[in-house]
Design an enzyme around this catalytic site. Sequence first.
Site, PDB file in Angstrom:
ATOM      1  N   ALA A 194       1.248   3.969   0.126  1.00 42.87           N
ATOM      2  CA  ALA A 194       1.753   2.881  -0.719  1.00 42.87           C
ATOM      3  C   ALA A 194       0.622   1.949  -1.141  1.00 42.87           C
ATOM      4  O   ALA A 194       0.539   1.543  -2.305  1.00 42.87           O
ATOM      5  CB  ALA A 194       2.838   2.097   0.022  1.00 42.87           C
ATOM      6  N   TYR A 195      -0.235   1.631  -0.191  1.00 43.80           N
ATOM      7  CA  TYR A 195      -1.367   0.746  -0.482  1.00 43.80           C
ATOM      8  C   TYR A 195      -2.313   1.379  -1.496  1.00 43.80           C
ATOM      9  O   TYR A 195      -2.699   0.747  -2.485  1.00 43.80           O
ATOM     10  CB  TYR A 195      -2.105   0.428   0.818  1.00 43.80           C
TER      11      TYR A 195
END
Length: 311
Positions: free
Chosen positions: A190-191
Amino acid sequence: MGIFSVLALPLLLLGISGVIYIYQSVKWLLSKSAVQNKVVVITDAISGLGKECSRVFHAGGARLVLCGRTWEKLEALYDALISVTDPSVTYAPKLILLDITDISCIRDVAKEILNCYGCVDILINNASMKVKGAVQSISLELDKKIMDANYFGPITLTKAILPNMISRRTGQIVLINSIQGKIGIPFRAAYAASKHAAVGFFDCLRAEMEEFDISVSTVSPTFICSYHRPPAPGNWEASIWKFFFRKVSYGVHPVEVAEEVLATVSRKKQEVLMANPIPRAAVYIRTFFPELFFAIVASGIRERLKTEEES
């Protein structure tokens, strides 16, 4: 002749050190003069990096607008800044409450920011949110929150400030991003996705803003930390995975990044990658030898799982 030979090397080293010192001093003075009297907006100013950016730009005579989620921490930062500088050559910072993940409020906050001085010369997008975990263990809600903090928040604020810069045909926008906007590291999907998205947006923005004399810069460190942490213990420390990525976990100090941000603004650099040789090499391997990069990453995952099973 013998004495001269003995003293030649120390004198040469002393001379080189003197030249380097003078060069660094001149570069620092030029960087400070480039931001003097400029209106500089810093998001997440209460973070470790935000505080250091606030410090160097305040010392350079910038008119700061500091944004953060907690009023008490903003006030503490304000007190820290004005207590160590000469008020005759610096400006008292303006403080603005801003939660970069609250997308619906950002445009209203942007109006507050513009009301401080009537314009923005330099916008530093510093706010960020991290998450670590396997893809299947991270909820979609958390994925969206990460995208709000690292992508939608910065671009919404940038779009709100942009018309003011375009009308004046001047301005600088800085995105403090991450090396994970260049390469994907396992357990940070996600990051990394949010950082890749941000790089894509600001790369396009850079080209579009050239006609308005607005510069766009991205500064991508490996990992920003408050101190250099020693490597975590484990049997797989010497694995090819660790050899390839161990420098990523060490990161860079906020002071180093803040000084680089100041230099980036002063010299209007387009892109800066702050990385040690190994993670820097990883970026190039990912670009030119993707199959090798994927094999190394997969090997690291297998070794990690094997080590966890054995322990």
